[in-house]
Design a protein around this motif. Structure first.
Motif, short mmCIF file in Angstrom:
data_model
loop_
_atom_site.label_atom_id
_atom_site.label_comp_id
_atom_site.label_asym_id
_atom_site.label_seq_id
_atom_site.Cartn_x
_atom_site.Cartn_y
_atom_site.Cartn_z
N ALA A 139 64.53 55.52 47.20
CA ALA A 139 65.91 55.21 47.59
C ALA A 139 66.58 56.50 48.04
N GLY A 140 67.25 56.45 49.18
CA GLY A 140 67.95 57.61 49.70
C GLY A 140 69.32 57.21 50.21
N PHE A 141 70.26 58.18 50.20
CA PHE A 141 71.62 57.92 50.67
C PHE A 141 72.14 59.18 51.33
N ASP A 142 72.69 59.01 52.54
CA ASP A 142 73.20 60.16 53.29
C ASP A 142 74.72 60.15 53.45
N GLY A 143 75.38 59.22 52.79
CA GLY A 143 76.83 59.09 52.91
C GLY A 143 77.24 57.93 53.78
N ASP A 144 76.36 57.50 54.68
CA ASP A 144 76.64 56.39 55.57
C ASP A 144 75.74 55.18 55.33
N ARG A 145 74.48 55.46 54.96
CA ARG A 145 73.52 54.37 54.79
C ARG A 145 72.62 54.62 53.59
N VAL A 146 72.23 53.53 52.96
CA VAL A 146 71.18 53.56 51.95
C VAL A 146 69.88 53.16 52.63
N ARG A 147 68.83 53.92 52.36
CA ARG A 147 67.53 53.59 52.93
C ARG A 147 66.54 53.35 51.79
N LEU A 148 65.85 52.24 51.84
CA LEU A 148 64.84 51.88 50.85
C LEU A 148 63.48 51.81 51.53
N GLU A 149 62.52 52.53 50.96
CA GLU A 149 61.15 52.51 51.46
C GLU A 149 60.22 52.14 50.32
N TRP A 150 59.09 51.49 50.65
CA TRP A 150 58.20 50.95 49.63
C TRP A 150 56.90 51.72 49.56
N ASN A 151 56.19 51.59 48.44
CA ASN A 151 54.92 52.27 48.27
C ASN A 151 53.81 51.25 47.98
N TRP A 152 52.64 51.76 47.67
CA TRP A 152 51.49 50.86 47.50
C TRP A 152 51.60 49.97 46.27
N LYS A 153 52.56 50.28 45.38
CA LYS A 153 52.72 49.47 44.17
C LYS A 153 53.74 48.34 44.37
N THR A 154 54.39 48.29 45.53
CA THR A 154 55.40 47.27 45.79
C THR A 154 54.74 45.91 45.99
N GLU A 155 55.36 44.86 45.48
CA GLU A 155 54.87 43.51 45.71
C GLU A 155 54.84 43.21 47.20
N ASP A 156 53.78 42.54 47.66
CA ASP A 156 53.61 42.27 49.08
C ASP A 156 54.80 41.52 49.67
N ALA A 157 55.35 40.58 48.90
CA ALA A 157 56.47 39.77 49.42
C ALA A 157 57.68 40.64 49.73
N LYS A 158 57.88 41.71 48.98
CA LYS A 158 59.02 42.60 49.23
C LYS A 158 58.70 43.63 50.30
N ALA A 159 57.47 44.13 50.29
CA ALA A 159 57.10 45.18 51.24
C ALA A 159 56.92 44.64 52.65
N ALA A 160 56.68 43.34 52.78
CA ALA A 160 56.37 42.76 54.09
C ALA A 160 57.48 42.97 55.11
N ALA A 161 58.72 43.00 54.63
CA ALA A 161 59.85 43.16 55.55
C ALA A 161 60.02 44.60 56.01
N GLY A 162 59.29 45.54 55.42
CA GLY A 162 59.36 46.93 55.81
C GLY A 162 60.55 47.65 55.18
N PRO A 163 60.79 48.91 55.58
CA PRO A 163 61.90 49.69 55.02
C PRO A 163 63.25 49.02 55.29
N ARG A 164 64.21 49.28 54.40
CA ARG A 164 65.56 48.71 54.53
C ARG A 164 66.54 49.83 54.82
N SER A 165 67.47 49.58 55.72
CA SER A 165 68.57 50.50 56.01
C SER A 165 69.86 49.70 55.86
N ILE A 166 70.66 50.04 54.86
CA ILE A 166 71.85 49.26 54.52
C ILE A 166 73.09 50.10 54.76
N PRO A 167 73.97 49.71 55.68
CA PRO A 167 75.22 50.46 55.88
C PRO A 167 76.08 50.43 54.63
#
Length: 290
Positions: A139-167
């Motif tokens: 999880a990362g935050f730069d002041g404008d957006r939160v970015r979520l990235e997944w690793n090899w331990k993430t459930e396939d159903a969650k990782a399938a959508a790829g990284p998230r960028s949330i304003p």
């Protein structure tokens, strides 16, 4: 100035603010180390206590509700090792710890700082950008957006959508929960238009935490986002890091204001709110300013 230096950390109080520096002892939690030095304005404090123990004592600060985005985001769930507002004190420094606590109490009384909740954050939150890898993602935050990235331990159903960028504008709240016992923890972002229906393991707006060493660092991301959301008491953003002037606080050493303070202290003493010792110390401090 009052100062106490311990392996666990250093506290320095100058009458206006308390400067907290974490120590390098092995028992100092990773979150405290990453937070680094904190400067807590007097107006953010609600109280201080010192507890003696057989092997060690402990200084504890109590902040006013709503003053610190870190405490707001973690909701009192920080373990002692990670709580920046506690200090382990060795037995041969008990007297110094008592002195520091007394100086803080006297300043709170003298300045008439209310212990009531505040309507704006008085501490700025962690510095940006911030990024933490733990559990099933980063999880990362730069002041404008939160970015979520997944690793090899993430459930396939969650990782399938790829990284998230949330304003930030789409985020309505933050949940941080440490792992406890057999229950996993999480860092979850509440996103406008995305009701929470799935557990963190499957929620694309959450990182699941399993109780490993780096888990507490996710609180840094939670606090950084919390600091830039509308304050819970106002429904609107507050000025970050700018202490509010306590209501009714006299400006300068106005003679009439100091006389009123003496009367207030006398009333608190008569009502049993202040002990004889606390009343005497506070009264002496006011008389010095007269």
């Amino acid at each position: 100035m009052a100062e106490i230096i311990q392996k666990d950390g250093t506290w320095v109080f100058d009458g206006d603010a308390l400067r907290i520096t974490p120590g390098r002892d092995k028992n100092v939690g990773l979150l405290r180390r990453e937070l680094g030095e904190l400067v807590v304005p007097l107006g953010a404090l609600a109280g201080v206590s010192f507890e003696q123990g057989r092997r060690a004592g402990r200084l504890r600060l109590r902040l006013r509700d709503g003053a610190d985005p870190l405490l707001q985001a973690t909701g009192g769930r920080l373990a002692e090792a990670h709580d920046p507002y506690q200090l382990a004190v060795e037995p041969d420094r008990y007297g110094v710890a008592e002195y520091v606590a007394d100086e803080v109490r006297n300043a709170l009384l003298l300045e008439g700082v209310s212990p009531e909740p505040v309507g704006t954050y008085l501490l700025p939150g962690p510095s940006l950008p911030v990024s933490v890898s733990a559990g099933d993602g980063t999880a990362g935050f730069d002041g404008d957006r939160v970015r979520l990235e997944w690793n090899w331990k993430t459930e396939d159903a969650k990782a399938a959508a790829g990284p998230r960028s949330i304003p930030l504008a789409d985020i309505t709240g933050v949940e941080w929960q440490p792992a406890a016992g057999l229950e996993n923890g999480h860092l979850r972002f509440l996103v406008r238009g995305a009701p929470v229906t799935a557990p963190p393991k499957y929620d694309p707006n959450a990182v699941e935490l399993w109780g490993f060493k780096k888990d507490p660092l996710m609180a840094l991301v939670a606090a950084a986002v919390q600091a830039r959301l509308p304050h819970p008491s106002q429904g609107g953003p507050g000025p970050l890091g700018i202490p509010a002037q306590p209501a009714g606080e006299p400006e300068g050493d106005d003679h009439d204001a100091l006389l009123r303070r003496l009367r207030e202290l006398g009333e608190l003493h008569r009502d049993g709110v202040l002990t004889e010792e606390e009343f005497t110390l506070a009264k002496q401090a006011v008389l010095k300013r007269l």
